[in-house]
Write a protein that holds these residues in place. Structure first.
Motif, PDB file in Angstrom:
ATOM      1  N   PRO A  76      -8.692  -0.181  28.820  1.00 36.16           N
ATOM      2  CA  PRO A  76      -7.952   0.648  27.856  1.00 36.16           C
ATOM      3  C   PRO A  76      -7.277  -0.164  26.760  1.00 36.16           C
ATOM      4  O   PRO A  76      -6.034  -0.227  26.680  1.00 36.16           O
ATOM      5  CB  PRO A  76      -6.926   1.341  28.757  1.00 36.16           C
ATOM      6  N   TYR A  77      -8.077  -0.791  25.906  1.00 34.91           N
ATOM      7  CA  TYR A  77      -7.537  -1.614  24.830  1.00 34.91           C
ATOM      8  C   TYR A  77      -8.184  -1.238  23.504  1.00 34.91           C
ATOM      9  O   TYR A  77      -9.286  -0.682  23.477  1.00 34.91           O
ATOM     10  CB  TYR A  77      -7.767  -3.101  25.130  1.00 34.91           C
ATOM     11  N   PRO A  78      -7.506  -1.557  22.377  1.00 33.13           N
ATOM     12  CA  PRO A  78      -8.030  -1.207  21.061  1.00 33.13           C
ATOM     13  C   PRO A  78      -9.333  -1.934  20.708  1.00 33.13           C
ATOM     14  O   PRO A  78      -9.753  -2.867  21.393  1.00 33.13           O
ATOM     15  CB  PRO A  78      -6.903  -1.639  20.104  1.00 33.13           C
ATOM     16  N   ASP A  79      -9.922  -1.488  19.600  1.00 34.82           N
ATOM     17  CA  ASP A  79     -11.163  -2.086  19.125  1.00 34.82           C
ATOM     18  C   ASP A  79     -11.039  -3.600  18.981  1.00 34.82           C
ATOM     19  O   ASP A  79     -10.044  -4.115  18.496  1.00 34.82           O
ATOM     20  CB  ASP A  79     -11.542  -1.512  17.757  1.00 34.82           C
ATOM     21  N   ASP A  80     -12.082  -4.291  19.393  1.00 34.81           N
ATOM     22  CA  ASP A  80     -12.239  -5.728  19.155  1.00 34.81           C
ATOM     23  C   ASP A  80     -11.177  -6.609  19.823  1.00 34.81           C
ATOM     24  O   ASP A  80     -10.956  -7.744  19.403  1.00 34.81           O
ATOM     25  CB  ASP A  80     -12.250  -6.027  17.648  1.00 34.81           C
ATOM     26  N   THR A  81     -10.520  -6.106  20.846  1.00 36.98           N
ATOM     27  CA  THR A  81      -9.504  -6.908  21.533  1.00 36.98           C
ATOM     28  C   THR A  81     -10.143  -8.115  22.221  1.00 36.98           C
ATOM     29  O   THR A  81     -11.135  -7.994  22.922  1.00 36.98           O
ATOM     30  CB  THR A  81      -8.763  -6.060  22.573  1.00 36.98           C
ATOM     31  N   LEU A  82      -9.536  -9.286  22.032  1.00 28.87           N
ATOM     32  CA  LEU A  82     -10.035 -10.513  22.640  1.00 28.87           C
ATOM     33  C   LEU A  82      -9.632 -10.584  24.105  1.00 28.87           C
ATOM     34  O   LEU A  82      -8.479 -10.326  24.462  1.00 28.87           O
ATOM     35  CB  LEU A  82      -9.476 -11.729  21.901  1.00 28.87           C
ATOM     36  N   LEU A 134      -6.132 -10.900  28.620  1.00 23.83           N
ATOM     37  CA  LEU A 134      -6.362 -10.059  27.446  1.00 23.83           C
ATOM     38  C   LEU A 134      -5.288 -10.308  26.400  1.00 23.83           C
ATOM     39  O   LEU A 134      -4.110 -10.455  26.720  1.00 23.83           O
ATOM     40  CB  LEU A 134      -6.389  -8.581  27.838  1.00 23.83           C
ATOM     41  N   PHE A 135      -5.724 -10.333  25.145  1.00 29.26           N
ATOM     42  CA  PHE A 135      -4.833 -10.578  24.005  1.00 29.26           C
ATOM     43  C   PHE A 135      -4.842  -9.334  23.116  1.00 29.26           C
ATOM     44  O   PHE A 135      -5.619  -9.255  22.155  1.00 29.26           O
ATOM     45  CB  PHE A 135      -5.292 -11.809  23.236  1.00 29.26           C
ATOM     46  N   PRO A 136      -3.997  -8.333  23.408  1.00 29.57           N
ATOM     47  CA  PRO A 136      -4.048  -7.044  22.705  1.00 29.57           C
ATOM     48  C   PRO A 136      -3.856  -7.139  21.202  1.00 29.57           C
ATOM     49  O   PRO A 136      -4.342  -6.277  20.457  1.00 29.57           O
ATOM     50  CB  PRO A 136      -2.906  -6.252  23.357  1.00 29.57           C
ATOM     51  N   ASP A 137      -3.146  -8.175  20.732  1.00 29.98           N
ATOM     52  CA  ASP A 137      -2.866  -8.282  19.300  1.00 29.98           C
ATOM     53  C   ASP A 137      -3.875  -9.163  18.561  1.00 29.98           C
ATOM     54  O   ASP A 137      -3.736  -9.379  17.351  1.00 29.98           O
ATOM     55  CB  ASP A 137      -1.455  -8.834  19.083  1.00 29.98           C
ATOM     56  N   ARG A 195      -9.285 -21.163  18.728  1.00 31.60           N
ATOM     57  CA  ARG A 195      -7.996 -21.801  19.005  1.00 31.60           C
ATOM     58  C   ARG A 195      -7.448 -21.340  20.350  1.00 31.60           C
ATOM     59  O   ARG A 195      -6.907 -22.139  21.126  1.00 31.60           O
ATOM     60  CB  ARG A 195      -7.005 -21.489  17.877  1.00 31.60           C
ATOM     61  N   VAL A 196      -7.591 -20.034  20.621  1.00 30.74           N
ATOM     62  CA  VAL A 196      -7.139 -19.511  21.910  1.00 30.74           C
ATOM     63  C   VAL A 196      -7.928 -20.158  23.042  1.00 30.74           C
ATOM     64  O   VAL A 196      -7.365 -20.592  24.055  1.00 30.74           O
ATOM     65  CB  VAL A 196      -7.295 -17.974  21.955  1.00 30.74           C
ATOM     66  N   ALA A 197      -9.245 -20.240  22.869  1.00 32.05           N
ATOM     67  CA  ALA A 197     -10.099 -20.826  23.904  1.00 32.05           C
ATOM     68  C   ALA A 197      -9.751 -22.286  24.160  1.00 32.05           C
ATOM     69  O   ALA A 197      -9.745 -22.749  25.300  1.00 32.05           O
ATOM     70  CB  ALA A 197     -11.567 -20.692  23.507  1.00 32.05           C
ATOM     71  N   GLU A 198      -9.466 -23.036  23.102  1.00 33.18           N
ATOM     72  CA  GLU A 198      -9.108 -24.451  23.257  1.00 33.18           C
ATOM     73  C   GLU A 198      -7.824 -24.603  24.070  1.00 33.18           C
ATOM     74  O   GLU A 198      -7.719 -25.484  24.932  1.00 33.18           O
ATOM     75  CB  GLU A 198      -8.960 -25.099  21.886  1.00 33.18           C
ATOM     76  N   ARG A 199      -6.844 -23.754  23.803  1.00 33.65           N
ATOM     77  CA  ARG A 199      -5.591 -23.824  24.562  1.00 33.65           C
ATOM     78  C   ARG A 199      -5.816 -23.467  26.027  1.00 33.65           C
ATOM     79  O   ARG A 199      -5.266 -24.104  26.928  1.00 33.65           O
ATOM     80  CB  ARG A 199      -4.553 -22.868  23.955  1.00 33.65           C
ATOM     81  N   LEU A 200      -6.635 -22.443  26.261  1.00 32.43           N
ATOM     82  CA  LEU A 200      -6.920 -22.059  27.633  1.00 32.43           C
ATOM     83  C   LEU A 200      -7.677 -23.159  28.363  1.00 32.43           C
ATOM     84  O   LEU A 200      -7.411 -23.445  29.526  1.00 32.43           O
ATOM     85  CB  LEU A 200      -7.729 -20.760  27.659  1.00 32.43           C
ATOM     86  N   PHE A 230       1.374 -19.304  24.800  1.00 28.47           N
ATOM     87  CA  PHE A 230       1.172 -18.371  23.690  1.00 28.47           C
ATOM     88  C   PHE A 230       2.462 -17.585  23.472  1.00 28.47           C
ATOM     89  O   PHE A 230       2.503 -16.367  23.661  1.00 28.47           O
ATOM     90  CB  PHE A 230       0.015 -17.419  23.989  1.00 28.47           C
ATOM     91  N   PRO A 231       3.546 -18.272  23.091  1.00 25.94           N
ATOM     92  CA  PRO A 231       4.851 -17.597  22.994  1.00 25.94           C
ATOM     93  C   PRO A 231       4.891 -16.506  21.933  1.00 25.94           C
ATOM     94  O   PRO A 231       5.728 -15.599  22.010  1.00 25.94           O
ATOM     95  CB  PRO A 231       5.807 -18.746  22.644  1.00 25.94           C
ATOM     96  N   ASP A 232       3.983 -16.580  20.954  1.00 23.93           N
ATOM     97  CA  ASP A 232       3.976 -15.584  19.876  1.00 23.93           C
ATOM     98  C   ASP A 232       2.914 -14.516  20.068  1.00 23.93           C
ATOM     99  O   ASP A 232       2.692 -13.685  19.174  1.00 23.93           O
ATOM    100  CB  ASP A 232       3.765 -16.280  18.526  1.00 23.93           C
ATOM    101  N   GLN A 233       2.229 -14.542  21.221  1.00 21.81           N
ATOM    102  CA  GLN A 233       1.178 -13.577  21.483  1.00 21.81           C
ATOM    103  C   GLN A 233       1.478 -12.795  22.759  1.00 21.81           C
ATOM    104  O   GLN A 233       2.048 -13.333  23.712  1.00 21.81           O
ATOM    105  CB  GLN A 233      -0.182 -14.276  21.653  1.00 21.81           C
ATOM    106  N   LYS A 234       1.078 -11.546  22.760  1.00 21.47           N
ATOM    107  CA  LYS A 234       1.143 -10.756  23.991  1.00 21.47           C
ATOM    108  C   LYS A 234      -0.098 -11.090  24.812  1.00 21.47           C
ATOM    109  O   LYS A 234      -1.220 -11.071  24.296  1.00 21.47           O
ATOM    110  CB  LYS A 234       1.179  -9.265  23.673  1.00 21.47           C
ATOM    111  N   VAL A 235       0.094 -11.428  26.073  1.00 16.22           N
ATOM    112  CA  VAL A 235      -1.018 -11.752  26.966  1.00 16.22           C
ATOM    113  C   VAL A 235      -0.902 -10.882  28.210  1.00 16.22           C
ATOM    114  O   VAL A 235       0.112 -10.909  28.913  1.00 16.22           O
ATOM    115  CB  VAL A 235      -1.010 -13.239  27.390  1.00 16.22           C
ATOM    116  N   ASP A 236      -1.927 -10.081  28.467  1.00 15.73           N
ATOM    117  CA  ASP A 236      -1.969  -9.272  29.681  1.00 15.73           C
ATOM    118  C   ASP A 236      -2.900  -9.949  30.686  1.00 15.73           C
ATOM    119  O   ASP A 236      -3.952 -10.476  30.324  1.00 15.73           O
ATOM    120  CB  ASP A 236      -2.494  -7.866  29.375  1.00 15.73           C
ATOM    121  N   VAL A 237      -2.501  -9.922  31.943  1.00 17.74           N
ATOM    122  CA  VAL A 237      -3.300 -10.530  33.010  1.00 17.74           C
ATOM    123  C   VAL A 237      -3.676  -9.446  34.010  1.00 17.74           C
ATOM    124  O   VAL A 237      -2.827  -8.674  34.454  1.00 17.74           O
ATOM    125  CB  VAL A 237      -2.529 -11.649  33.737  1.00 17.74           C
TER     126      VAL A 237
END
Length: 270
Positions: free
Chosen positions: A71-77, A194-197, A4-9, A123-130
């Motif tokens: 520096p991100y947690p396990d399995d971060t997209l 990066l999508f930390p959540d 779903r994330v990929a489709e939006r991107l 992605f208003p409900d997701q944290k996105v780092d660039v």
């Protein structure tokens, strides 16, 4: 979730001439690795989803020194973002025309920053780092190694000296270069999203297409890139399906301080 994330991107960046490829940050047993897959925007849909099956790719953090680990947690997209040849007309020139009355110091970097940062709005409900390719740490190291990221994400094959068995260069320093299976060297790696959540423990691994597969062509590629990079011949080491327009070639071959006039700008537009 990653689909779903990929489709939006794809919907947001594909029409602008960008391409995105997914991977995940995986840390375990105090050793960090990146498992890869690709979610492709633009016309890279031609690549088979399981391309490179049976070929292991070095996982991002595992092949780098700790100073370069993400520096991100396990399995971060995360997604690597490339600009394709069409970005110049689809994104850069419209951006310059729209922003003409504002301050423009680096048209390409500001254009890329604008569009990648705008991804956060979808992605208003997701944290996105660039992270942009030009960003550096206080230590002066880059925040990420762009070509390694592109390779592990399956976006482009990173050809290095170790890929040539009969090394002809002796003590010379030889730098590696990424080649895209569709664009050859006519593309650029622009940043990471990066999508930390968003955790993706089941994201499948994928390998980049080894499109410069012979010893002779790999040697030629590294020779051209390291010693004749100005003429751009390395970019056409394979038969490409799309390359930079003549206008775009002129723009990027012009010294940065002189590029503004090619876009109808003064040195700084205010």
């Amino acid at each position: 979730m990653e689909e779903r994330v990929a489709e939006r991107l794809h919907g947001a960046l594909g029409p602008l001439g960008f391409e995105v490829h997914a991977f995940k940050v995986l840390t375990s047993c105090r050793r960090a690795v990146v498992v890869t897959s690709s979610a492709v925007a633009s016309s890279c849909r031609e690549m088979p989803p399981s391309r490179g099956a049976g070929c292991q790719v070095g996982w991002y953090n595992a092949v780098l020194q700790p100073a370069f680990h993400l520096p991100y947690p396990d399995d971060t997209l995360a997604f690597v973002v490339l600009s394709t040849p069409s970005m110049f007309d689809k994104a850069l020139k419209p951006f310059v025309n729209k922003e003409r009355l504002k301050i423009i110091r680096d048209p390409v970097d500001q254009c890329v920053s604008h569009h990648l940062s705008s991804v956060k709005e979808i992605f208003p409900d997701q944290k996105v780092d660039v992270i942009f390719d030009y960003e550096i740490l206080p230590s002066r190291r880059p925040k990420f190694l762009a070509q390694t990221a592109a390779h592990v994400a399956g976006a482009a094959y990173y050809y290095q000296r170790k890929d040539v068995k009969l090394d002809p260069w002796g003590e010379k320093k030889i730098f590696g270069v990424c080649i895209h299976p569709k664009y050859g060297g006519w593309f650029a790696i622009r940043g990471l999203l990066l999508f930390p959540d968003v955790q993706v423990p089941f994201l499948e691994q994928s390998a980049p297409v080894d499109c410069v597969s012979t010893e002779e062509k790999r040697t030629e590629l590294l020779e051209l890139f390291n010693f004749h990079w100005q003429d751009g011949r390395y970019r056409d080491i394979i038969e490409v399906k799309e390359r930079y327009s003549e206008e775009q070639k002129t723009y990027f071959s012009t010294p940065p301080a002189e590029r503004f006039r090619l876009l109808g700008l003064t040195r700084f537009t205010e």
